[in-house]
Design an enzyme around this catalytic site. Structure first.
Site, PDB file in Angstrom:
ATOM      1  N   LYS A 198      -8.803   0.381   0.943  1.00 45.80           N
ATOM      2  CA  LYS A 198      -7.432   0.896   0.853  1.00 45.80           C
ATOM      3  C   LYS A 198      -7.350   2.142  -0.026  1.00 45.80           C
ATOM      4  CE  LYS A 198      -4.236  -2.791   2.005  1.00 45.80           C
ATOM      5  NZ  LYS A 198      -4.619  -4.150   2.302  1.00 45.80           N
ATOM      6  N   GLU A 225       0.647  -0.565  -6.371  1.00 44.27           N
ATOM      7  CA  GLU A 225       1.639   0.321  -5.743  1.00 44.27           C
ATOM      8  C   GLU A 225       3.020  -0.043  -6.242  1.00 44.27           C
ATOM      9  OE1 GLU A 225       1.425  -0.195  -1.484  1.00 44.27           O
ATOM     10  OE2 GLU A 225      -0.506   0.822  -1.363  1.00 44.27           O
ATOM     11  N   ARG A 252      -8.979  -2.025  14.434  1.00 40.75           N
ATOM     12  CA  ARG A 252      -9.208  -3.061  15.459  1.00 40.75           C
ATOM     13  C   ARG A 252      -7.961  -3.193  16.311  1.00 40.75           C
ATOM     14  NH1 ARG A 252      -5.530  -6.550  13.355  1.00 40.75           N
ATOM     15  NH2 ARG A 252      -5.415  -6.567  11.098  1.00 40.75           N
ATOM     16  N   HIS A 260       4.851 -11.443   3.592  1.00 40.63           N
ATOM     17  CA  HIS A 260       4.067 -10.251   3.943  1.00 40.63           C
ATOM     18  C   HIS A 260       3.184 -10.437   5.167  1.00 40.63           C
ATOM     19  CE1 HIS A 260       4.724  -9.579  -0.565  1.00 40.63           C
ATOM     20  NE2 HIS A 260       5.614  -8.871   0.086  1.00 40.63           N
TER      21      HIS A 260
HETATM   22  P1  ADP Z   1      -2.539  -6.543   4.107  1.00 41.89           P
HETATM   23  O1  ADP Z   1      -3.610  -5.546   4.425  1.00 41.89           O
HETATM   24  O2  ADP Z   1      -2.986  -7.608   3.158  1.00 41.89           O
HETATM   25  O3  ADP Z   1      -1.844  -7.065   5.330  1.00 41.89           O
HETATM   26  P2  ADP Z   1      -0.623  -4.426   3.631  1.00 41.89           P
HETATM   27  O4  ADP Z   1      -0.913  -3.375   2.637  1.00 41.89           O
HETATM   28  O5  ADP Z   1      -0.823  -4.082   5.080  1.00 41.89           O
HETATM   29  O6  ADP Z   1      -1.451  -5.743   3.280  1.00 41.89           O
HETATM   30  O7  ADP Z   1       0.861  -4.926   3.459  1.00 41.89           O
HETATM   31  C1  ADP Z   1       1.388  -6.030   4.153  1.00 41.89           C
HETATM   32  C2  ADP Z   1       2.881  -6.123   3.936  1.00 41.89           C
HETATM   33  O8  ADP Z   1       3.183  -6.242   2.542  1.00 41.89           O
HETATM   34  C3  ADP Z   1       3.677  -4.912   4.390  1.00 41.89           C
HETATM   35  O9  ADP Z   1       3.979  -4.956   5.760  1.00 41.89           O
HETATM   36  C4  ADP Z   1       4.915  -5.017   3.521  1.00 41.89           C
HETATM   37  O10 ADP Z   1       5.817  -5.987   4.000  1.00 41.89           O
HETATM   38  C5  ADP Z   1       4.367  -5.522   2.219  1.00 41.89           C
HETATM   39  N1  ADP Z   1       4.032  -4.395   1.324  1.00 41.89           N
HETATM   40  C6  ADP Z   1       2.806  -3.864   1.118  1.00 41.89           C
HETATM   41  N2  ADP Z   1       2.852  -2.863   0.228  1.00 41.89           N
HETATM   42  C7  ADP Z   1       4.152  -2.739  -0.136  1.00 41.89           C
HETATM   43  C8  ADP Z   1       4.855  -1.869  -1.035  1.00 41.89           C
HETATM   44  N3  ADP Z   1       4.229  -0.936  -1.738  1.00 41.89           N
HETATM   45  N4  ADP Z   1       6.196  -2.036  -1.146  1.00 41.89           N
HETATM   46  C9  ADP Z   1       6.850  -2.996  -0.440  1.00 41.89           C
HETATM   47  N5  ADP Z   1       6.242  -3.839   0.404  1.00 41.89           N
HETATM   48  C10 ADP Z   1       4.904  -3.720   0.565  1.00 41.89           C
END
Ligand code: ADP
Length: 496
Positions: free
Chosen positions: A121, A203, A295, A238
């Protein structure tokens, strides 16, 4: 594109609905298939559907679907030319892609170094920043003191994430400085256990954003196209539950900007094959790069239905070294598609997985409805894997009709045995905020946290009685120490 099959034989390194989906796509293209299975999946539909099947070993994922050596041996032993990883398991594992490459197998996905670069990431964020694509304010993986200082400087709430991770593992929202250290320590422990590396990044936690992601496909010759966006804002903790395309929050101008950002990132990373670039959209309409998934996504069907493409076909074609015949100007979107993920889980017990034998299964057959399913009646849903059973996807010329079709399909869906989230999904997609297209990633927590199943309707009672009457005397088919209980078996059913 030529009509000759892209490969003679493909091993599908997955199980459940995605293995079935990929096997069917191969069959359509005249490609022979090899399924793999664990001892718990011996009687699963993906095993029965493939031309050949290889048992990998015991049910534990490490001994079967996560075992790189056994998968590569199975592919080589069966004479497969290529390996399709599906999603989850090893789909984004650069070591698996590399092991396939080294064994002379085509990995149906990007090259291993691209998976490694985008799967991290921090590296992916740095790449986006370098290209001028907005990212959520944050701080890369660092030691505890540095992260704590960064959190205070950003202002709470913040979110901690596994740098190497995905699937929500280790993700923690921290609302204030008091519990920062403690939460960071627990995130590190979970991340270390899941990924073998405790790097955690930080973040700013955006308030009620939408999750919008762009589907891309690239060939080996530098052609990259995007197929529009999916809105995956409906999530629980999430994790996505309901996805749609197009996004009710994206207009043509924003679509163009999101698409351009995704294409720039893909080109710069040397992307090949299908992938997804994920963004968060804040309430002012600003977007921020979140991560890239190298993917096929669970929610890929909504894009297929509106863009009129078969993403697995495209994956196989470009993996075979063919040129993408699709140009950006050829991509047109028609109508609206919405998908719901059906799980063997119990919404009334914190969505705990609900394994067990499927006693009765009636999947919906309705106009404009596609069901991507990985299960059949009589099958045992194992405890060892993600409890996804199927995806119900509805298409219509407009959003209200697509959502109504999805609701109808969920009402028609009958599954007795394991508990399911069908009733929850039905209430979700008929909720006024969802119908209005006004949801954020907090929607479920804000509006449906206290959800309870309604009492079973009289038809369900009659059905359960009929089912019990049919059953041979003897032990209950549901693994349970208790006496057979008709209500217990009925609980997964949501009849019209
Ligand atoms: P993973 O790779 O574990 O699925 P992601 O970074 O793709 O994690 O985030 C998954 C979800 O978490 C997002 O769709 C959102 O709902 C929430 N999320 C992630 N980062 C943030 C952020 N900085 N602020 C608010 N929600 C977030």
């Amino acid at each position: 594109m030529t009509t000759a099959p892209p490969f003679s034989k493909v091993l599908v390194a997955n199980r459940g609905e995605i293995a079935v989906r990929v096997i069917r796509a191969c069959r359509e293209l005249g490609v022979r298939t090899v399924a793999v299975y664990s001892e718990a999946d011996r009687h699963s539909p993906h095993v029965l559907l493939a031309d050949e099947a290889v048992c990998l070993g015991p049910a534990e994922p490490e001994a079967s679907y996560l075992n790189i050596g056994r998968l590569v041996d199975a592919a080589c032993g069966a004479g497969a030319e290529a390996v399709h990883p599906g999603y989850g398991f090893l789909a984004e594992n650069p070591e698996f892609a590399r092991a396939c490459e080294e064994a002379g197998l085509v990995f149906v996905g990007p090259p291993s170094h691209v998976i490694a670069a985008l799967g991290d990431k921090d590296r992916a964020r740095r790449l986006a920043e370098r290209l001028g694509i907005p990212t959520v304010p944050g701080h890369p993986a660092a030691d505890d003191d540095t992260l704590e200082r960064a959190a205070r400087a950003l202002g709470f709430p913040v979110v901690l994430k596994a740098a190497a991770g995905g699937g929500g593992r280790g993700m923690r929202v921290v609302t204030g400085p008091e519990r920062f250290r403690e939460t960071l320590a627990s995130a590190r422990r979970e991340v270390k256990a899941a990924f073998g590396d405790d790097a955690v990044l930080l973040e700013k936690y955006l308030d009620r954003p939408r999750h919008v992601e762009v589907q891309i496909v690239a060939d080996r010759y530098g052609t990259v196209v995007h197929l529009g966006e999916r809105d995956c804002s409906v999530q629980r903790r999430h994790q996505k539950i309901v996805e749609e395309s197009p996004s009710p929050a994206v207009d043509p101008h924003l679509r163009r900007r999101l698409g351009e950002a995704a294409l720039r990132l893909a080109r710069e990373a040397g992307y090949v094959n299908a992938g997804t670039v994920e963004f968060l959209l804040d309430r002012e309409g600003r977007f921020y790069f979140l991560e890239a998934n190298t993917r096929l996504q669970v929610e890929h069907p909504v894009t297929e239905l509106v863009a009129g493409v078969d993403l697995v076909h495209l994956q196989l074609q470009v993996a075979a070294g063919r040129r993408l015949s699709l140009r950006q100007e050829d991509v047109v979107w028609r109508g609206h598609a919405v998908e719901a993920r059906v799980y063997a889980e119990d919404p009334e017990r914190g969505f705990a997985p609900s394994p067990g034998r499927i006693l009765l299964l009636r999947e919906p057959h309705l106009p404009g409805v596609r069901v991507d399913s990985g299960v059949q009646e009589g099958q045992e849903v194992p405890v060892h894997y993600d409890p996804i059973l199927s995806k119900v996807v509805a298409w219509a010329p407009d959003r209200p009709t697509a959502v109504a079709r999805l609701a109808h399909a969920l009402q028609e869906y009958v599954l007795l045995g394991p508990r399911t989230n069908l009733g929850f999904l039905l209430d979700l997609v008929t909720h006024p905020a969802f119908l209005a297209g006004e949801v954020s990633t907090q929607f479920v927590e804000d509006q449906l946290a206290a959800w309870q199943a309604p009492d079973p309707p009289p038809e369900a009672v009659a059905l359960a009685a009929a089912l019990l009457a049919q059953e041979p005397r003897g032990p209950a088919p549901v693994a349970s120490a208790r006496a057979p209980d008709p209500w217990e078996r009925l609980a997964g059913a949501r009849l019209p």
